[in-house]
Design an enzyme around this catalytic site. Structure first.
Site, mmCIF file in Angstrom:
data_model
loop_
_atom_site.group_PDB
_atom_site.id
_atom_site.type_symbol
_atom_site.label_atom_id
_atom_site.label_comp_id
_atom_site.label_asym_id
_atom_site.label_seq_id
_atom_site.Cartn_x
_atom_site.Cartn_y
_atom_site.Cartn_z
ATOM 1 N N ILE A 187 0.816 -1.160 -0.061
ATOM 2 C CA ILE A 187 0.079 -0.054 0.108
ATOM 3 C C ILE A 187 0.737 1.241 -0.041
ATOM 4 C CG2 ILE A 187 -0.139 -0.189 2.421
ATOM 5 C CD1 ILE A 187 -2.970 1.050 1.861
ATOM 6 N N ALA A 188 0.633 2.024 -0.962
ATOM 7 C CA ALA A 188 1.668 3.126 -1.151
ATOM 8 C C ALA A 188 1.186 4.520 -1.684
ATOM 9 C CB ALA A 188 2.798 2.661 -1.731
ATOM 10 N N ARG A 228 -0.828 12.393 3.422
ATOM 11 C CA ARG A 228 -1.608 13.082 4.655
ATOM 12 C C ARG A 228 -2.968 13.829 4.219
ATOM 13 N NH1 ARG A 228 -0.202 12.865 10.009
ATOM 14 N NH2 ARG A 228 -2.172 11.999 9.566
ATOM 15 N N ARG A 229 -3.564 13.311 3.080
ATOM 16 C CA ARG A 229 -5.042 13.836 2.687
ATOM 17 C C ARG A 229 -5.935 12.805 2.912
ATOM 18 N NH1 ARG A 229 -3.570 16.237 -3.445
ATOM 19 N NH2 ARG A 229 -1.505 17.107 -2.744
ATOM 20 N N GLY A 230 -5.701 11.669 3.512
ATOM 21 C CA GLY A 230 -6.577 10.735 3.626
ATOM 22 C C GLY A 230 -6.544 9.655 2.486
ATOM 23 N N LEU A 231 -5.723 9.948 1.566
ATOM 24 C CA LEU A 231 -5.710 8.730 0.564
ATOM 25 C C LEU A 231 -5.081 7.411 0.731
ATOM 26 C CD1 LEU A 231 -4.953 11.509 -2.261
ATOM 27 C CD2 LEU A 231 -7.058 10.787 -1.546
ATOM 28 N N GLY A 232 -4.252 7.462 1.612
ATOM 29 C CA GLY A 232 -3.675 6.187 2.103
ATOM 30 C C GLY A 232 -4.478 5.334 2.780
ATOM 31 N N GLU A 237 2.309 -7.450 7.391
ATOM 32 C CA GLU A 237 3.636 -7.099 7.853
ATOM 33 C C GLU A 237 3.602 -5.732 7.882
ATOM 34 O OE1 GLU A 237 3.760 -9.918 5.683
ATOM 35 O OE2 GLU A 237 3.501 -11.590 7.432
ATOM 36 N N ASN A 283 8.048 1.877 10.838
ATOM 37 C CA ASN A 283 7.186 2.493 10.000
ATOM 38 C C ASN A 283 5.708 2.932 10.772
ATOM 39 O OD1 ASN A 283 5.579 3.576 7.846
ATOM 40 N ND2 ASN A 283 5.891 1.671 6.453
ATOM 41 N N TYR A 341 -3.085 1.587 10.264
ATOM 42 C CA TYR A 341 -3.628 0.230 10.368
ATOM 43 C C TYR A 341 -4.420 0.304 11.749
ATOM 44 C CZ TYR A 341 -0.093 -0.989 6.634
ATOM 45 O OH TYR A 341 0.390 -0.845 5.347
HETATM 46 C C1 LIG Z 1 1.415 4.641 4.995
HETATM 47 C C2 LIG Z 1 0.786 5.812 3.763
HETATM 48 C C3 LIG Z 1 0.262 4.836 2.641
HETATM 49 C C4 LIG Z 1 0.056 6.379 4.385
HETATM 50 O O1 LIG Z 1 -0.662 7.258 3.245
HETATM 51 P P1 LIG Z 1 -1.191 8.645 3.705
HETATM 52 O O2 LIG Z 1 -2.009 9.171 2.429
HETATM 53 O O3 LIG Z 1 -0.163 9.442 4.080
HETATM 54 O O4 LIG Z 1 -2.193 8.476 4.875
HETATM 55 P P2 LIG Z 1 -3.440 9.210 5.244
HETATM 56 O O5 LIG Z 1 -3.457 10.637 5.127
HETATM 57 O O6 LIG Z 1 -4.760 8.671 4.535
HETATM 58 O O7 LIG Z 1 -3.796 8.864 6.728
HETATM 59 C C5 LIG Z 1 -4.372 8.171 7.453
HETATM 60 C C6 LIG Z 1 -3.972 7.726 8.715
HETATM 61 O O8 LIG Z 1 -2.571 7.330 8.857
HETATM 62 C C7 LIG Z 1 -1.919 7.371 9.846
HETATM 63 N N1 LIG Z 1 -0.920 8.495 9.410
HETATM 64 C C8 LIG Z 1 -0.583 8.941 7.924
HETATM 65 N N2 LIG Z 1 0.634 9.215 7.928
HETATM 66 C C9 LIG Z 1 0.949 9.657 9.235
HETATM 67 C C10 LIG Z 1 2.246 10.079 9.732
HETATM 68 N N3 LIG Z 1 3.046 11.040 9.082
HETATM 69 N N4 LIG Z 1 2.529 10.355 11.009
HETATM 70 C C11 LIG Z 1 1.443 9.602 11.928
HETATM 71 N N5 LIG Z 1 0.165 8.952 11.413
HETATM 72 C C12 LIG Z 1 0.056 8.730 10.205
HETATM 73 C C13 LIG Z 1 -2.937 8.361 10.656
HETATM 74 O O9 LIG Z 1 -3.413 7.386 11.776
HETATM 75 C C14 LIG Z 1 -4.101 8.938 9.781
HETATM 76 O O10 LIG Z 1 -5.172 9.141 10.227
HETATM 77 P P3 LIG Z 1 -5.711 10.782 10.515
HETATM 78 O O11 LIG Z 1 -5.607 11.306 9.282
HETATM 79 O O12 LIG Z 1 -6.910 10.477 11.347
HETATM 80 O O13 LIG Z 1 -4.600 11.146 11.633
HETATM 81 C C15 LIG Z 1 2.086 6.440 3.201
HETATM 82 O O14 LIG Z 1 2.863 7.110 4.266
HETATM 83 C C16 LIG Z 1 3.106 5.641 2.311
HETATM 84 O O15 LIG Z 1 2.816 5.464 0.889
HETATM 85 N N6 LIG Z 1 4.356 5.074 2.931
HETATM 86 C C17 LIG Z 1 5.119 4.453 2.322
HETATM 87 C C18 LIG Z 1 4.888 3.243 1.870
HETATM 88 C C19 LIG Z 1 4.381 2.071 3.064
HETATM 89 O O16 LIG Z 1 5.156 2.513 4.080
HETATM 90 N N7 LIG Z 1 3.421 1.579 3.072
HETATM 91 C C20 LIG Z 1 3.040 0.622 4.068
HETATM 92 C C21 LIG Z 1 3.968 -0.579 4.106
HETATM 93 S S1 LIG Z 1 3.357 -1.723 5.345
#
Ligand SMILES: CC(C)(COP(=O)(O)OP(=O)(O)OC[C@H]1O[C@@H](n2cnc3c(N)ncnc32)[C@H](O)[C@@H]1OP(=O)(O)O)[C@@H](O)C(=O)NCCC(=O)NCCS
Length: 214
Positions: free
Chosen positions: A114-115, A122-126, A148, A153, A160
């Site tokens: 998931i990436a 940080r827009r809710g897209l993950g 895993e 991370n 999660y």
């Molecule tokens: C993990 C990942 C997919 C999150 O995507 P994202 O779009 O930034 O996350 P979102 O904006 O949807 O955030 C959803 C929730 O994730 C958590 N979160 C995301 N980024 C965070 C950060 N930098 N610090 C703390 N919590 C975070 C929070 O719980 C957040 O909920 P909230 O908005 O109510 O606080 C992104 O950081 C990513 O692509 N990382 C690299 C790849 C990776 O590590 N994948 C997971 C492998 S197991």
């Protein structure tokens, strides 16, 4: 809504690999995606598209067609400078800003990846990707979702945990690039009334947040 989820197809793979390189310390070989998409009937992969990029690039393409005798460039400079990494891609590929996948193993949905592109975090897209995977888990009859994640991370772990994943153990030296341990995380039974209620509330709140963003 500006963002849409599509099934990943073979033509999407070059852009997926580009995002993967920006998101992970080590990456899958392109052949792995080919195998997953073509040969693994238990695999489900999705991409997340920003339809605004599609619209902007298509408009720019039409404009370029009209101006062809005068100018001979692919897209207006304003687009090239604001989105340098996507300037060489078709609108369909450039619009992909995230991806995710899972495998169904008996009644367990294993999240394999998931990436999000770093510019779109940080827009809710993950979270939208994770919700889409959990929706798929329901559709295909999974009872639990597991994955895993690197012990370091924290952003992913926080995502999660928000969706009810809990630590169930550690795989020591799981990641070959730096020998880092992996946390093994599981949801409760996703069909239990408690999980469904929590999941539905989170999903509804996310959709409202994304709708409000436009
Ligand atoms: C993990 C990942 C997919 C999150 O995507 P994202 O779009 O930034 O996350 P979102 O904006 O949807 O955030 C959803 C929730 O994730 C958590 N979160 C995301 N980024 C965070 C950060 N930098 N610090 C703390 N919590 C975070 C929070 O719980 C957040 O909920 P909230 O908005 O109510 O606080 C992104 O950081 C990513 O692509 N990382 C690299 C790849 C990776 O590590 N994948 C997971 C492998 S197991």
């Amino acid at each position: 809504m500006r963002y849409v989820i599509d099934r990943m197809t073979m033509p999407d793979v070059p852009r997926v690999i580009e995002i993967e390189r920006l998101a992970y310390p080590s990456t899958w070989p392109p052949s792995a995606y080919r195998k997953e998409l073509q040969d693994n009937r238990w695999a489900h992969y999705i991409v997340l598209r920003d339809t605004q990029i599609l619209t902007e690039m298509r408009l720019a393409g039409e404009q370029q067609e009209q101006e062809k005798p005068r100018k001979n460039r692919l897209f207006p400079l304003s687009l090239l400078t604001s989105r340098p990494s996507v300037s060489q891609l078709s609108p369909e590929l450039a619009s992909i800003v995230g991806f995710a996948g899972l495998w169904l193993m008996v009644d367990e949905a294993h999240v394999t990846t998931i990436a999000m592109h770093p510019d779109y975090r940080r827009r809710g897209l993950g979270e939208l990707l994770l919700v889409s995977l959990i929706d798929i888990a329901y559709e295909i009859g999974a009872r639990w979702v597991t994955l895993e994640v690197r012990v370091s991370n924290y952003p992913a772990q926080s995502l999660y945990r928000k969706y009810g994943f809990r630590e169930a153990g550690v795989r020591h030296r799981y990641y070959s690039d730096n020998q880092e341990d992996a946390l093994i995380m599981w949801t409760d039974e996703i069909h239990s009334p408690e999980y469904k209620q929590k999941y539905t509330a989170l999903r509804t709140a996310l959709m409202q947040k994304l709708e409000a963003q436009g």
